[in-house]
Design an enzyme around this catalytic site. Structure first.
Site, PDB file in Angstrom:
ATOM      1  N   TYR A 109      -0.478  -6.569  -5.545  1.00  0.00           N
ATOM      2  CA  TYR A 109      -1.879  -6.185  -5.349  1.00  0.00           C
ATOM      3  C   TYR A 109      -2.330  -6.650  -3.968  1.00  0.00           C
ATOM      4  O   TYR A 109      -2.032  -7.777  -3.553  1.00  0.00           O
ATOM      5  CB  TYR A 109      -2.764  -6.844  -6.416  1.00  0.00           C
ATOM      6  CG  TYR A 109      -4.233  -6.552  -6.246  1.00  0.00           C
ATOM      7  CD1 TYR A 109      -4.829  -5.463  -6.885  1.00  0.00           C
ATOM      8  CD2 TYR A 109      -5.032  -7.357  -5.432  1.00  0.00           C
ATOM      9  CE1 TYR A 109      -6.168  -5.184  -6.713  1.00  0.00           C
ATOM     10  CE2 TYR A 109      -6.377  -7.078  -5.252  1.00  0.00           C
ATOM     11  CZ  TYR A 109      -6.940  -5.988  -5.903  1.00  0.00           C
ATOM     12  OH  TYR A 109      -8.271  -5.709  -5.721  1.00  0.00           O
ATOM     13  N   GLU A 197      -8.193  -1.004  -0.994  1.00  0.00           N
ATOM     14  CA  GLU A 197      -7.405  -1.615  -2.067  1.00  0.00           C
ATOM     15  C   GLU A 197      -6.090  -0.874  -2.265  1.00  0.00           C
ATOM     16  O   GLU A 197      -6.073   0.359  -2.292  1.00  0.00           O
ATOM     17  CB  GLU A 197      -8.212  -1.601  -3.374  1.00  0.00           C
ATOM     18  CG  GLU A 197      -7.555  -2.413  -4.488  1.00  0.00           C
ATOM     19  CD  GLU A 197      -8.310  -2.279  -5.814  1.00  0.00           C
ATOM     20  OE1 GLU A 197      -8.841  -3.278  -6.310  1.00  0.00           O
ATOM     21  OE2 GLU A 197      -8.348  -1.153  -6.349  1.00  0.00           O
TER      22      GLU A 197
END
Ligand code: GDP
Ligand code: MN
Length: 390
Positions: A109, A197
């Site tokens: 992530y 993101e």
């Protein structure tokens, strides 16, 4: 302004961040040709909606060969996807991204966002990728790496490297990860993003790093200096009332409750929403008609808020510092000539010409409920809801 995955990936590519090859299709008939063009044994069919969590909702499908990819894409068009981020109404699929499938060794992530507490851009990363980061944050916060960025577009190499090593990369991969973080930081900064993101950032079985998913949002207030980005707005994905609000020049955010609010000043609007909640109600919207609102603004704002069919009671809370209360009152009456409002309306007005404003409302045909303080107004509007609180 939120971007679609395919748009974010185009930006990523322009900034040297590697992404899997892909092609956007906007109708089912393009699916087969696009899949053949991408080629390869395995492909991924990805619904382009402004919400994450598509995978679990059936919006991300793995296909073997062009034939199956085309079939899956055809089935996905027009479907309504409900994910934790879409709300219960879901989002209809009108665009699909077909990509080559990559062989995943491990998912990571990576995000860049604005840390409001630190008043700095922050880079957040975790070796626990693919899953929802909120869960990782709640269960094992120690698995999240947080570093703050600089106020220039260039992230110091040591910060990027620290994150790369923190994720467990070494050697060539640490170098690739460092470069990716720096490039994404430059993108975040130069395009005035509020969020970038990558979830998952993938380490492939071949040892490469790729952004398999991409999310980006641009700060609306910065769009004036990004003519190249303005065309990326997808009106199909936006709340129609919010589109209208932008045209009217008022700040409006649609929410889920039944109490429509019209307030001047963002702080007062926040306080109003807090008080509604404190009294057991739920606001239907945030609406700031702004300090120097004129009559037309008031009319537009009132129309906007009553156009929401979920609104069953209205709270008007005006503090007349710059704005005149009598002008607001006559604006409301004027708007009500054009729209038939059935909802009870609670009004609290204070400040410049407040007495005159109250007199105008009292003499009107409509039974306004006049409150004498903000707390009183919040109580009254919750009590005025048909069928009680909710
Ligand atoms: P999201 O669910 O909306 O976040 O969509 P993602 O693009 O992140 O895809 C969800 C999941 O599908 C990923 O976490 C991967 O596990 C899987 N996935 C997506 N693309 C690929 C791919 O190219 N290969 C493989 N093996 N899995 C993929
Ligand atoms: Mn994802």
């Amino acid at each position: 302004m939120k971007l679609h995955e395919y748009q974010a990936k185009e930006l990523f590519s322009a900034y040297g961040v590697p992404v899997p090859r892909g092609k956007l299709i906007t109708n089912p008939w393009q699916a087969y040709d696009a899949a053949v063009e991408i080629g390869g044994e395995r492909l991924v069919v990805k619904a382009q909606i402004h919400a994450g969590g598509r995978g679990k909702a059936g919006g991300v499908k793995l296909a073997h060969g062009a034939e199956e990819a085309a079939k899956l894409a055809e089935e996905m068009f027009g479907r309504v996807l409900v994910t934790p981020q879409t709300g219960p109404a879901g989002k209809k699929v009108g665009k699909i991204l077909l990509t080559e499938a990559v062989d995943i060794e491990k998912e990571y992530y990576l995000a860049i966002l604005v840390d409001r507490t630190a008043k700095k851009p922050a880079i957040m990363a975790s070796a626990e990728g693919g899953v929802e980061i909120e869960q990782v944050a709640a269960r094992s916060p120690e698995k999240i790496i947080l570093e703050h960025g600089s106020f220039t577009g260039d992230l110091p190499p040591f910060t990027a490297r620290k994150i790369a090593y923190g994720l467990g990369f070494t050697g060539k991969q640490a170098g690739a990860c460092t470069k990716m973080i720096q490039n994404l930081y430059r993108l975040f900064f130069e395009k005035d993003c509020s969020l970038v993101e990558v979830n998952p950032l993938v380490l492939t079985k071949q040892g490469d790093l790729l952004a398999v998913d991409a999310k980006a949002a641009i700060d609306d207030n910065a769009l004036a200096r990004h003519p190249e980005l303005r065309g990326l707005r997808d009106f199909d994905e936006e709340e129609p009332l919010e589109i209208l609000a932008r045209r009217y020049g008022v700040d409006y955010v649609k929410l889920d409750g039944r109490i429509g609010c019209m307030v001047n000043g963002a702080g007062l609007a926040m306080a109003t929403m807090d008080l509604i909640k404190l009294n057991g109600g739920e606001p239907a919207n945030f609406l700031d008609i702004k300090g120097g609102a004129n009559k037309q603004n008031v009319i537009n704002a009132f129309k906007l808020l009553t156009a929401d069919e979920r609104v069953e009671a209205v709270l008007i809370n005006i503090f007349g510092g710059i704005v005149r209360c009598d002008m607001v009152a006559s604006g409301i009456l004027e708007a009500m000539k054009e729209i038939a409002v059935k909802a009870p309306i609670v009004v609290r007005i204070e400040g410049t010409n407040a007495a005159e404003g109250r007199r105008i409302l009292k003499e009107a045909d409509y039974p306004f409920i006049v409150a004498d303080s903000l707390a009183d107004a919040a109580r009254k509007v919750v009590a005025a809801l048909p069928g009680g609180k909710r």
